[in-house]
Design a protein around this motif. Structure first.
Motif, short mmCIF file in Angstrom:
data_model
loop_
_atom_site.label_atom_id
_atom_site.label_comp_id
_atom_site.label_asym_id
_atom_site.label_seq_id
_atom_site.Cartn_x
_atom_site.Cartn_y
_atom_site.Cartn_z
N ASP A 325 0.85 -1.21 0.00
CA ASP A 325 0.00 0.00 0.00
C ASP A 325 0.88 1.25 0.00
N ILE A 326 1.88 1.28 0.87
CA ILE A 326 2.76 2.47 0.98
C ILE A 326 3.53 2.64 -0.34
N TYR A 327 3.97 1.50 -0.92
CA TYR A 327 4.68 1.54 -2.20
C TYR A 327 3.80 2.25 -3.25
N ARG A 328 2.54 1.84 -3.31
CA ARG A 328 1.63 2.43 -4.32
C ARG A 328 1.38 3.91 -4.03
N ARG A 329 1.29 4.26 -2.74
CA ARG A 329 1.07 5.67 -2.39
C ARG A 329 2.22 6.52 -2.91
N ILE A 330 3.46 6.01 -2.73
CA ILE A 330 4.63 6.78 -3.16
C ILE A 330 4.72 6.76 -4.69
N PHE A 331 4.47 5.61 -5.29
CA PHE A 331 4.57 5.47 -6.75
C PHE A 331 3.54 6.36 -7.46
N ALA A 332 2.28 6.31 -7.02
CA ALA A 332 1.19 6.97 -7.75
C ALA A 332 0.70 8.24 -7.07
N GLY A 333 1.26 8.59 -5.90
CA GLY A 333 0.80 9.77 -5.18
C GLY A 333 -0.57 9.53 -4.58
N ILE A 334 -1.16 10.60 -4.03
CA ILE A 334 -2.54 10.52 -3.52
C ILE A 334 -3.38 11.41 -4.41
N LYS A 335 -4.26 10.76 -5.19
CA LYS A 335 -4.99 11.51 -6.23
C LYS A 335 -5.84 12.63 -5.64
N GLY A 336 -5.88 13.75 -6.35
CA GLY A 336 -6.67 14.88 -5.88
C GLY A 336 -5.97 15.66 -4.77
N THR A 337 -4.70 15.32 -4.48
CA THR A 337 -3.96 16.07 -3.46
C THR A 337 -2.58 16.43 -4.01
N PRO A 338 -1.86 17.35 -3.33
CA PRO A 338 -0.51 17.71 -3.81
C PRO A 338 0.53 16.60 -3.61
N MET A 339 0.21 15.56 -2.86
CA MET A 339 1.17 14.45 -2.66
C MET A 339 1.47 13.83 -4.02
N PRO A 340 2.73 14.02 -4.51
CA PRO A 340 3.03 13.71 -5.90
C PRO A 340 3.27 12.23 -6.19
N ALA A 341 3.15 11.86 -7.44
CA ALA A 341 3.48 10.50 -7.88
C ALA A 341 4.97 10.47 -8.17
N ALA A 342 5.71 9.66 -7.40
CA ALA A 342 7.17 9.65 -7.55
C ALA A 342 7.64 8.49 -8.42
N GLY A 343 6.70 7.74 -8.97
CA GLY A 343 7.05 6.54 -9.75
C GLY A 343 7.95 6.81 -10.94
N LYS A 344 7.87 8.02 -11.48
CA LYS A 344 8.69 8.32 -12.67
C LYS A 344 10.10 8.77 -12.30
N VAL A 345 10.27 9.37 -11.11
CA VAL A 345 11.60 9.87 -10.73
C VAL A 345 12.40 8.88 -9.91
N LEU A 346 11.71 7.96 -9.23
CA LEU A 346 12.42 7.03 -8.36
C LEU A 346 12.41 5.62 -8.95
N LYS A 347 13.49 4.88 -8.71
CA LYS A 347 13.52 3.48 -9.15
C LYS A 347 12.81 2.62 -8.11
N PRO A 348 12.30 1.45 -8.54
CA PRO A 348 11.57 0.60 -7.57
C PRO A 348 12.36 0.33 -6.29
N ASN A 349 13.69 0.07 -6.41
CA ASN A 349 14.44 -0.23 -5.18
C ASN A 349 14.49 1.00 -4.26
N GLN A 350 14.49 2.20 -4.86
CA GLN A 350 14.47 3.42 -4.03
C GLN A 350 13.13 3.58 -3.33
N ILE A 351 12.05 3.23 -4.05
CA ILE A 351 10.72 3.31 -3.42
C ILE A 351 10.65 2.36 -2.23
N TRP A 352 11.20 1.15 -2.41
CA TRP A 352 11.19 0.20 -1.28
C TRP A 352 12.00 0.74 -0.10
N ASP A 353 13.15 1.41 -0.38
CA ASP A 353 13.92 2.00 0.73
C ASP A 353 13.06 3.02 1.47
N LEU A 354 12.30 3.82 0.71
CA LEU A 354 11.42 4.81 1.34
C LEU A 354 10.32 4.13 2.16
#
Ligand code: HEC
Ligand code: HEC
Length: 381
Positions: A325-354
């Motif tokens: 769930d947290i992975y998807r939140r970081i990857f796709a952001g929270i829709k309708g809010t300023p929390m951005p989708a980081a899936g394009k700037v971060l690699k999957p292993n970086q998302i897991w570290d986060l």
């Protein structure tokens, strides 16, 4: 009017129903429920009474009324489920309960799904206004609708840390009927918005069955497509965590990324230690509130409400606490809010570290302790 035969007869039936009831006042108790026209943010005289009535007639033809819903079969939505969720509350002799939405949801989300039921004004965050067609906590990519399972999960689990309760005790068939009804209200709300757009652009409204069906399918197809837009967390990129040293190393990489103001930018909103105190101006809003003009509060059902970046030390995750769930939140952001989708700037292993960093934050010594706070304040100065 060019309404097709079927549509015309539906409009006719609705008008007739209204007339009959007005001849027998008191019969059947309160007047039948109606959908509220979405005039939020518009001055009352922006459209003529005839234009507004035409929008109401077209919407009634395509979607029926709160007591007698309708949906084009081509959308794939299940009218039987809608009928169970809609209408006033009662039970059939066989025990099938009807009126589920009004019984369980409408006092917060409103009969129209506008998020402005009688309880809404007392809540922060407000109940979701389904009419925008945007949902925050989904398993799908940026811009995509939630899947059926996402909505079921929201209903079963509720949304932790908000007024949205859990409906886990309802039988599966009732959850499914309610989910179908949320989709229906949301599709209806988006079609309503596009009808107003036609009026604003001084174009003809879609009045024939075919034209109206096209309009509805534009929205309902996005719901159908959601199932193919699920974000699958990349398990191959999971950092090794066989030993506590490996996990600690992943957490430290996550911490550094979190504070990296260039790539992940988490620090900008969530603050250096995840307390949610990074946004110094404190002027974040979600899409439902950012449009509200404070000079004209009378145009909106509810006053403008600020959005706080989450304090990640509380361990409250509205979209679910599982690592995926947290992975998807970081990857796709929270829709309708300023929390951005980081899936394009971060690699999957970086998302897991986060993910690893975020999930252990609530267990770290709190920077709220006086000695820590002094250090923190100094560090920030
Ligand atoms: C006591 C008030 C309350 C009741 C009752 C309630 N909700 Fe909610 N609901 C909320 C609030 C508040 C939110 C917004 C939470 C947020 O933005 O984090 C919400 C959000 C939602 C969402 C959006 C989830 C997302 O990902 O954006 C859905 C769908 C939803 N509710 C469906 C329902 C249904 C269906 C019912 C009835 C079975 C219901 N709610 C009953 C308060 C309520
Ligand atoms: C522009 C501001 C902003 C940035 C940048 C940002 N966030 Fe958020 N974040 C928010 C807001 C606002 C919320 C709360 C949204 C809501 O619930 O409506 C949030 C919520 C969250 C949540 C809670 C999710 C849940 O299910 O409740 C997590 C976890 C999170 N952010 C992690 C991150 C991480 C990791 C980064 C960096 C990759 C990041 N955020 C960057 C604004 C931001």
């Amino acid at each position: 009017m060019m309404l097709g035969k079927h549509l015309a007869s539906r409009v006719g039936a609705v008008v007739l129903g209204g007339l009959l009831l007005s001849f027998f006042p008191g019969c059947g108790g309160s007047p039948p429920a109606t959908f509220r026209l979405n005039m939020e943010g518009r001055s009352p005289d922006q459209f003529s009474a005839e234009q507004k009535q035409l929008v109401v007639d077209i919407l009634t033809a395509a979607f029926g009324t709160p007591d007698d819903p309708y949906i084009f079969p081509e959308t794939g939505l299940d009218l039987e489920k809608l009928r169970i969720a809609a209408g006033p509350t009662y039970s059939e002799a066989e025990g099938v309960r009807h009126g589920l939405f009004r019984q369980h949801c409408a006092h917060c989300h409103g009969v129209t799904g506008d998020g402005a039921g009688p309880t809404a004004a007392f809540l922060n965050p407000y109940p979701r206004d389904f009419r925008k067609g945007v949902f925050k906590f989904t398993s799908t990519g940026p811009g995509a609708k939630p899947t059926t399972d996402d909505l079921k999960k929201t209903l079963r689990n509720g949304i932790q840390g908000t007024a949205m309760p859990s409906f886990v005790l309802l039988p599966e068939a009732e959850i499914e009927a309610l989910v179908e009804y949320v989709k229906y209200l949301s599709i209806r709300g988006q079609v309503e918005a596009s009808l107003f757009l036609y009026l604003e652009n001084e174009e003809d409204l879609p009045e024939s069955r075919d034209a109206l069906l096209d309009e509805v399918l534009l929205v309902s197809n996005q719901w159908r497509d959601a199932e193919s837009q699920i974000v699958v967390p990349d398990l191959k990129a999971l950092p090794p965590r066989d030993s506590s040293e490996e996990l600690a190393a992943s957490i430290e990489r996550g911490r550094a990324l979190f504070r990296d103001a260039k790539t992940a930018q988490c620090i900008k909103c969530h603050g250096p230690t995840g307390l949610g105190d990074g946004n110094d101006e404190g002027d974040l809003f979600d899409d439902w509130n950012k449009e509200k003009d404070p000079a004209h509060p009378e145009l909106w059902a509810l006053p403008k409400q600020k959005l706080r970046p989450r304090n990640l030390r509380l361990g409250i995750y509205r979209g679910g606490r599982a690592p995926a769930d947290i992975y998807r939140r970081i990857f796709a952001g929270i829709k309708g809010t300023p929390m951005p989708a980081a899936g394009k700037v971060l690699k999957p292993n970086q998302i897991w570290d986060l993910v690893n960093y975020v999930l252990q934050l609530p267990y770290e010594p709190s920077p709220n302790r006086p000695e820590e706070t002094t250090k923190l304040t100094r560090a920030r100065l």
